[in-house]
Design an enzyme around this catalytic site. Sequence first.
Site, mmCIF file in Angstrom:
data_model
loop_
_atom_site.group_PDB
_atom_site.id
_atom_site.type_symbol
_atom_site.label_atom_id
_atom_site.label_comp_id
_atom_site.label_asym_id
_atom_site.label_seq_id
_atom_site.Cartn_x
_atom_site.Cartn_y
_atom_site.Cartn_z
ATOM 1 N N LEU A 132 0.842 -1.198 0.000
ATOM 2 C CA LEU A 132 0.000 0.000 0.000
ATOM 3 C C LEU A 132 0.875 1.244 0.000
ATOM 4 O O LEU A 132 1.972 1.251 0.567
ATOM 5 C CB LEU A 132 -0.910 0.030 1.234
ATOM 6 C CG LEU A 132 -1.912 -1.111 1.396
ATOM 7 C CD1 LEU A 132 -2.696 -0.926 2.698
ATOM 8 C CD2 LEU A 132 -2.866 -1.185 0.204
ATOM 9 N N ASP A 133 0.371 2.330 -0.619
ATOM 10 C CA ASP A 133 1.043 3.620 -0.539
ATOM 11 C C ASP A 133 1.171 4.050 0.923
ATOM 12 O O ASP A 133 0.374 3.633 1.776
ATOM 13 C CB ASP A 133 0.250 4.693 -1.288
ATOM 14 C CG ASP A 133 0.217 4.463 -2.793
ATOM 15 O OD1 ASP A 133 1.065 3.712 -3.300
ATOM 16 O OD2 ASP A 133 -0.673 5.043 -3.449
ATOM 17 N N ARG A 134 2.127 4.919 1.186
ATOM 18 C CA ARG A 134 2.379 5.363 2.563
ATOM 19 C C ARG A 134 1.116 5.874 3.238
ATOM 20 O O ARG A 134 0.844 5.539 4.401
ATOM 21 C CB ARG A 134 3.441 6.466 2.573
ATOM 22 C CG ARG A 134 3.830 6.932 3.970
ATOM 23 C CD ARG A 134 4.694 8.163 3.946
ATOM 24 N NE ARG A 134 3.941 9.304 3.418
ATOM 25 C CZ ARG A 134 4.433 10.536 3.309
ATOM 26 N NH1 ARG A 134 5.691 10.782 3.637
ATOM 27 N NH2 ARG A 134 3.678 11.505 2.818
ATOM 28 N N THR A 136 -2.044 5.352 2.441
ATOM 29 C CA THR A 136 -3.209 4.477 2.353
ATOM 30 C C THR A 136 -3.176 3.526 3.545
ATOM 31 O O THR A 136 -2.142 2.954 3.859
ATOM 32 C CB THR A 136 -3.193 3.671 1.043
ATOM 33 O OG1 THR A 136 -3.244 4.569 -0.064
ATOM 34 C CG2 THR A 136 -4.381 2.718 0.967
#
Length: 292
Positions: A132-134, A136
């Site tokens: 996951l993105d930072r 998210t």
Amino acid sequence: MEFTWTATQNGQSAKQVLSEHGVSHRMFTQINHSNGQVLVNQKPVAPATQVKPTDKVTLVVPAEPADPAVPVSHESLSVVFEDQHSLVVLKPAGLTSVPGPSNRTDTLVNRVKGHLVAQGDVNLVPHIITRLDRDTSGLVLIAKHRLANSWLNQQLADHTLQKRYLAIVGGQLTKDHDLIDAPLRRSDEGFNQIVAPDGKAAQTEYWVKQRCAEWTLVEVLLHTGRTHQIRAHFQSLGHPLLGDALYGGNQQQIQRQALHAFSLSYRDPLTNEIRQFETPLPADMATIIKQV
């Protein structure tokens, strides 16, 4: 670690038996380079060795020692599920998934490594399957050894592993359900992704769960796994995620992209049991919904 299966057919090699159980050619190469073994009835053999029905074919997978370049972090880790092959954790927004130039000491990988060290595990290389993105939040699946990594990545490629998201996008989406089918590539000017004819194929399916005058809550299923796919696709519709500064989202109600991986399901590679997990919205997103 050892994994054993019983041969059921005539005319098969040990490698063919193992391949039937998800041991890929790449996995054989990795094991050969790290002193792994193939056994038939507990005797070492070459992978091409012919086997008979009822023979026990065993794959010996060497342990993965810690990478000294990846520090251990003992910061908190929210474990949802764990067995000897996989780990499901709840990643908070703001935590980077893997070490990089901006953070090498306290990412999700560093924390999982700390968790494994504390348990005395011999496999100390966490394999992030659903990164996951930072900013998210949500459920992340991690393989605890190299064979589980191979099994689970194959499910990801086959789309038998599913993760679903909840997102709050700006404005009102008119369709209750739709498939966004638009190719994506990196922008020439920055780190953001844009819809472009020369991009890679990308499909995002969504269902509207709730609407108000200023935003729409959607459930999202990815059919491809492009960088920033959800964020870029909704921005292309003129409905960027709330809080998403990179894609022009309104930041009055939340200071990060309003995106949460709330559902995860995959097949246990040894038992074939379907494992399914769900987690509620985090407080910052739930507060927006409750204001209506």
